[in-house]
Design an enzyme around this catalytic site. Sequence first.
Site, PDB file in Angstrom:
ATOM      1  N   SER A 214     -24.606  60.099   6.190  1.00 12.84           N
ATOM      2  CA  SER A 214     -24.610  58.929   5.745  1.00 12.84           C
ATOM      3  C   SER A 214     -24.372  57.799   6.205  1.00 12.84           C
ATOM      4  O   SER A 214     -23.878  57.790   7.248  1.00 12.84           O
ATOM      5  CB  SER A 214     -24.913  58.483   3.975  1.00 12.84           C
ATOM      6  N   ASN A 215     -24.350  55.489   5.532  1.00 10.48           N
ATOM      7  CA  ASN A 215     -23.532  55.000   6.119  1.00 10.48           C
ATOM      8  C   ASN A 215     -22.759  54.802   4.788  1.00 10.48           C
ATOM      9  O   ASN A 215     -23.205  54.388   3.692  1.00 10.48           O
ATOM     10  CB  ASN A 215     -24.893  54.589   6.863  1.00 10.48           C
ATOM     11  N   ARG A 216     -22.580  52.754   5.169  1.00  8.85           N
ATOM     12  CA  ARG A 216     -21.535  52.636   4.236  1.00  8.85           C
ATOM     13  C   ARG A 216     -22.220  51.531   3.248  1.00  8.85           C
ATOM     14  O   ARG A 216     -21.533  50.644   2.824  1.00  8.85           O
ATOM     15  CB  ARG A 216     -20.194  52.217   5.519  1.00  8.85           C
TER      16      ARG A 216
END
Length: 422
Positions: A214-216
């Site tokens: 995933s990402n931030r």
Amino acid sequence: MTLADPVNCLQGKHILLGVTGSIAAYKAVSLLRALKARGAFVSVVMTAHATEFVTPLTFEVLSGERVLTDLFHMHEEMKHLHAPENADVMVIAPATANFLAKAALGLADDLLSTMLLAARCPIIVAPAMDGGMWTHPTVVEHVNRLRARGVVVLDPEEGPLASGRIAQGRLVCEEKLLDAVQSALCVHSDWEGEHVLVSAGPTQEAIDPVRFISNRSSGKMGYALAEAARARGASVVLVTGPTALARPSGVEVVSVTSAQEMADAMCQRLEWATVVIMAAAVADFCPKESASQKLKKSDRSSLVLELVPTPDILTILSAQKTKQILVGFAAETEHLLEHASRKLADKGLDAIVANDVTQQGGGFGSDQNAAVVLTRDGRRREIGLMPKRRLADEILTEIKRLKDGGCASTVIAGEEDRGNAQ
Ligand code: C5P
């Protein structure tokens, strides 16, 4: 936000004017006259301290209505007339540091602060204070809180104060106050009839049943856009990846996890939409295969994941779109404008919102951000650092302008925008 269109949005509108106990209270008398001259109905609410500076009678004569000062002696017939739920906009000018603190914390110990909590209309606050109070960390914190909630707080001006000091603390000039009221009223329902499809948050690409890539992204920008479009009268569907945010009220929320699910959800609703805003940080790659059982570390000394590209949702939507305005986001760490304009062209977008995720005070997870909006007609609008909710309104104004056939030009945010940077 100054609208290019000089149309008078104040005619027939109900304005609740709150006056608090600052020496600048006398300026509210002139503001009241200016609002009335533009055809607005103005009800005045004064705090007890304000009445020490100007008498309620002054406002009563000019507004032609009883001035409200007391939480416990509101006349029955006045109640519904002045009820904040009926106001089109609430303006507090001047607002003291004490009022800002109460508003930021939600205290309701007098009529004006109580009405503020009941208000469902746009709120404009024009602080005025002496002695360098404006830059005190507590005041800054309260102002930030209010702005994050979508309250328009107008920076006071620098100049001679009542004490004789020169500092930032003078009530903003009447022209800017009127501009803010005009903007709040004009934008309030300018998205009525639009069907807005917004994506937000990250996507999660499963490695196995417990792990993912995933990402931030926090989803804050996309949620702010959904909320702002709804507040301006649009019907809104928010397609969201996993976030920790509360659902915006009045918005249909569709929860998805992976890029493929997001692509499906967006494509299904494309036909319904008139404007599509892809604010989601979609994963660009996902594992080629997702294990059906949890991968055991004891099975191996290393793990190599083969990743394959996820569907580029914007490119798919762009190929399928008919009448829709398609807006993308470009979160970049370098060569912001160059990368964003390439995406604008490559993905066949009408507009792209470019932001530098490495900049101080903005980016992923932050409550504020700065952005540059590039549109297919060559227009460029730079928007200074501000709360994401306000930024959302600025972005919507740009999209609306494009949709309604606004003129092509280069606009850099003026001093007003920069001045609001926190
Ligand atoms: O190409 P890049 O991912 O940098 O472009 C960002 C824009 O494209 C964002 O608006 C994002 O929501 C969208 N996007 C997409 N599908 C993907 C990846 C990004 O629509 N698979």
